[in-house]
Write a protein that holds these residues in place. Structure first.
Motif, PDB file in Angstrom:
ATOM      1  N   LEU A 100       0.458  -1.269  -0.055  1.00  7.41           N
ATOM      2  CA  LEU A 100      -0.002   0.221   0.012  1.00  7.41           C
ATOM      3  C   LEU A 100       0.840   0.991   0.068  1.00  7.41           C
ATOM      4  O   LEU A 100       0.203   2.497   0.121  1.00  7.41           O
ATOM      5  CB  LEU A 100      -0.755  -0.350   1.323  1.00  7.41           C
ATOM      6  CG  LEU A 100      -1.937  -0.917   1.137  1.00  7.41           C
ATOM      7  CD1 LEU A 100      -2.876  -1.076   2.419  1.00  7.41           C
ATOM      8  CD2 LEU A 100      -3.081  -0.708   0.239  1.00  7.41           C
ATOM      9  N   GLY A 101       2.389   0.992   0.256  1.00  9.68           N
ATOM     10  CA  GLY A 101       2.769   2.575   0.463  1.00  9.68           C
ATOM     11  C   GLY A 101       3.217   2.833   1.144  1.00  9.68           C
ATOM     12  O   GLY A 101       3.445   4.223   2.270  1.00  9.68           O
ATOM     13  N   PHE A 102       2.650   2.422   2.535  1.00  7.67           N
ATOM     14  CA  PHE A 102       2.691   2.977   4.043  1.00  7.67           C
ATOM     15  C   PHE A 102       3.600   2.895   4.879  1.00  7.67           C
ATOM     16  O   PHE A 102       4.520   1.380   5.266  1.00  7.67           O
ATOM     17  CB  PHE A 102       1.147   2.090   4.323  1.00  7.67           C
ATOM     18  CG  PHE A 102      -0.319   2.962   4.305  1.00  7.67           C
ATOM     19  CD1 PHE A 102      -0.398   3.007   3.101  1.00  7.67           C
ATOM     20  CD2 PHE A 102      -1.532   1.575   4.745  1.00  7.67           C
ATOM     21  CE1 PHE A 102      -1.566   3.959   2.610  1.00  7.67           C
ATOM     22  CE2 PHE A 102      -2.420   2.071   4.355  1.00  7.67           C
ATOM     23  CZ  PHE A 102      -2.491   2.677   3.123  1.00  7.67           C
ATOM     24  N   PRO A 103       4.614   3.378   5.161  1.00  2.01           N
ATOM     25  CA  PRO A 103       5.252   3.607   6.398  1.00  2.01           C
ATOM     26  C   PRO A 103       4.197   3.670   7.600  1.00  2.01           C
ATOM     27  O   PRO A 103       2.919   3.607   7.884  1.00  2.01           O
ATOM     28  CB  PRO A 103       5.758   5.314   5.741  1.00  2.01           C
ATOM     29  CG  PRO A 103       4.612   6.322   6.453  1.00  2.01           C
ATOM     30  CD  PRO A 103       3.855   5.340   4.997  1.00  2.01           C
ATOM     31  N   ALA A 104       4.882   3.338   8.199  1.00  3.04           N
ATOM     32  CA  ALA A 104       4.982   2.870  10.152  1.00  3.04           C
ATOM     33  C   ALA A 104       5.525   3.258  11.047  1.00  3.04           C
ATOM     34  O   ALA A 104       7.134   3.357  10.433  1.00  3.04           O
ATOM     35  CB  ALA A 104       4.842   1.697   9.932  1.00  3.04           C
ATOM     36  N   THR A 105       6.033   3.187  12.259  1.00  4.13           N
ATOM     37  CA  THR A 105       6.879   3.429  13.267  1.00  4.13           C
ATOM     38  C   THR A 105       6.441   2.024  14.185  1.00  4.13           C
ATOM     39  O   THR A 105       5.575   1.860  14.865  1.00  4.13           O
ATOM     40  CB  THR A 105       6.239   5.149  13.893  1.00  4.13           C
ATOM     41  OG1 THR A 105       6.593   5.664  13.140  1.00  4.13           O
ATOM     42  CG2 THR A 105       8.290   4.830  15.319  1.00  4.13           C
ATOM     43  N   ILE A 106       7.874   2.165  14.224  1.00  2.00           N
ATOM     44  CA  ILE A 106       8.180   0.341  14.998  1.00  2.00           C
ATOM     45  C   ILE A 106       8.637   1.060  16.484  1.00  2.00           C
ATOM     46  O   ILE A 106      10.128   1.247  15.574  1.00  2.00           O
ATOM     47  CB  ILE A 106       8.577  -0.823  14.421  1.00  2.00           C
ATOM     48  CG1 ILE A 106       7.556  -0.832  13.492  1.00  2.00           C
ATOM     49  CG2 ILE A 106       9.017  -2.037  15.268  1.00  2.00           C
ATOM     50  CD1 ILE A 106       8.515  -0.541  11.836  1.00  2.00           C
ATOM     51  N   GLU A 142       9.986   3.949  10.381  1.00  2.00           N
ATOM     52  CA  GLU A 142      10.768   4.408  11.453  1.00  2.00           C
ATOM     53  C   GLU A 142      11.168   3.398  12.286  1.00  2.00           C
ATOM     54  O   GLU A 142       9.990   2.684  12.848  1.00  2.00           O
ATOM     55  CB  GLU A 142      10.078   5.308  11.812  1.00  2.00           C
ATOM     56  CG  GLU A 142      10.558   6.358  12.954  1.00  2.00           C
ATOM     57  CD  GLU A 142       9.971   7.445  13.219  1.00  2.00           C
ATOM     58  OE1 GLU A 142      10.554   8.485  14.291  1.00  2.00           O
ATOM     59  OE2 GLU A 142       8.644   8.324  12.810  1.00  2.00           O
ATOM     60  N   ILE A 143      12.127   3.569  13.355  1.00  2.00           N
ATOM     61  CA  ILE A 143      12.773   2.339  14.235  1.00  2.00           C
ATOM     62  C   ILE A 143      12.237   3.279  15.763  1.00  2.00           C
ATOM     63  O   ILE A 143      13.125   4.445  15.129  1.00  2.00           O
ATOM     64  CB  ILE A 143      13.637   1.793  14.342  1.00  2.00           C
ATOM     65  CG1 ILE A 143      14.069   1.212  12.674  1.00  2.00           C
ATOM     66  CG2 ILE A 143      14.403   0.950  15.496  1.00  2.00           C
ATOM     67  CD1 ILE A 143      12.190   0.022  12.957  1.00  2.00           C
ATOM     68  N   GLY A 144      11.633   3.275  16.140  1.00  2.00           N
ATOM     69  CA  GLY A 144      11.779   4.530  18.038  1.00  2.00           C
ATOM     70  C   GLY A 144      12.642   3.462  19.201  1.00  2.00           C
ATOM     71  O   GLY A 144      12.287   2.490  19.031  1.00  2.00           O
ATOM     72  N   GLY A 145      12.308   3.778  20.230  1.00  2.00           N
ATOM     73  CA  GLY A 145      12.783   3.753  20.832  1.00  2.00           C
ATOM     74  C   GLY A 145      11.716   2.735  22.172  1.00  2.00           C
ATOM     75  O   GLY A 145      10.902   4.037  22.287  1.00  2.00           O
ATOM     76  N   HIS A 146      11.757   2.169  23.051  1.00  2.00           N
ATOM     77  CA  HIS A 146      10.334   1.524  24.017  1.00  2.00           C
ATOM     78  C   HIS A 146      10.882   0.638  25.217  1.00  2.00           C
ATOM     79  O   HIS A 146      10.579   0.667  25.532  1.00  2.00           O
ATOM     80  CB  HIS A 146       9.887   1.166  22.765  1.00  2.00           C
ATOM     81  CG  HIS A 146       8.407   0.445  23.740  1.00  2.00           C
ATOM     82  ND1 HIS A 146       7.506   1.078  24.409  1.00  2.00           N
ATOM     83  CD2 HIS A 146       8.149  -0.654  24.377  1.00  2.00           C
ATOM     84  CE1 HIS A 146       6.760   0.879  24.701  1.00  2.00           C
ATOM     85  NE2 HIS A 146       6.744  -0.723  24.247  1.00  2.00           N
TER      86      HIS A 146
END
Length: 287
Positions: A100-106, A142-146
């Motif tokens: 779908l060409g969708f970005p996301a943040t993990i 995008e890779i984020g912190g958790h």
């Protein structure tokens, strides 16, 4: 990978944005994550609904940039976020997002991912490895912190809190070659002290839970999200992204959150009082 689509009759204004919070995407979740998991089929249907209704998915960093005066948001923005770093994000969610060409943040819990930084036995289900995380980043995610070990950050003393946040950021930077800029609070819990430290560590925006639409008034370090569960059916999902009946859909969650907030606040006061008494006793012993 951001694909701008504008559809007449938008239900969500540009200054209120649904941030969807997912966890595991899997047909066979482990018991601890089952309630907060979604099946691959349900996830694919939810993403198709976003596309059909003309939503434009963004990363967390892109949203925060817009609200700081950067490029304007499209008419129907939405954020797709995943907490913890479960393997199903790569196995089941990525193919759908890519098509779908969708970005996301993990948002990854660095101590739960297999490898030299792993905390043995802590992960609740099968996790991404760092090769898969790098693949996700290479696909525009995008890779984020958790955090490093997924504690309730607002319950930690300063030293442990600093370690959880800074160590998480260091490991992601080591593995990806660049530091993350977005952070998600484990369990959604934070207070002014936590937010201040997350900012000092180098993150530029953070997300909580809150089960409401995100808005600039919340500030870049307390953006609200909407929980997507295994029991979130198509009609409820449509209401969430349209910003309809959000209060009703999460009425039970909010009541429980308020009650637990009182308990947790009391625990903090007890710990601080105990710490102050300990410090005074130590000081008296050195006189």
């Amino acid at each position: 990978m951001e694909k701008r689509v504008v559809t007449p009759g938008s239900k969500t204004a540009p200054d209120t944005v649904p941030i969807l919070m997912y966890h595991a995407v899997t047909p066979t979740p482990s018991p601890p994550v089952r309630a907060l998991s979604v099946s691959p089929e349900a996830f694919a249907g939810q993403m198709r609904l976003l596309a059909e209704r003309g939503f434009t998915p963004l990363t967390t960093a892109r949203l925060a940039s817009a609200w700081r005066g950067g490029p304007r948001l499209p008419r129907r923005p939405v954020l797709i976020t995943f907490d913890d770093g479960y393997r199903g994000v790569s196995d089941h969610a990525l193919p759908v997002l890519r098509d779908l060409g969708f970005p996301a943040t993990i948002f990854v819990t660095t101590g739960w991912l297999p490898g030299c930084h792993e905390i043995g036995g802590a992960a609740l289900d099968t996790m991404l490895d760092w090769e898969a995380v790098r693949e996700l980043a290479g696909q525009g995610m995008e890779i984020g912190g958790h955090s490093h070990s997924h504690p309730q950050l607002d319950q930690l003393p300063d030293g442990e809190l600093r370690f959880e946040v800074e160590r998480c950021r260091e490991i992601i930077a080591e593995q990806l070659g660049r530091p993350p800029v977005s952070f998600a609070y484990p369990y959604g819990y934070s207070d002014r002290r936590v937010r201040k430290l997350v900012r000092a560590a180098g993150f530029t925006q953070s997300v909580a839970v809150g089960n409401g639409l995100a808005s600039p008034e919340q500030g870049p370090f307390a953006l609200r999200r909407l929980t997507v569960r295994r029991g979130t059916g198509p009609e409820d999902f449509g209401r969430l992204v349209d910003g309809k009946a959000v209060g009703r859909l999460f009425a039970v969650d909010r009541a429980l959150t308020k009650g637990y907030a009182l308990v947790r606040g009391s625990r903090r006061l007890v710990r601080r009082a105990a710490g102050a008494a300990s410090t005074q006793t130590s000081a008296e012993g050195t006189v």
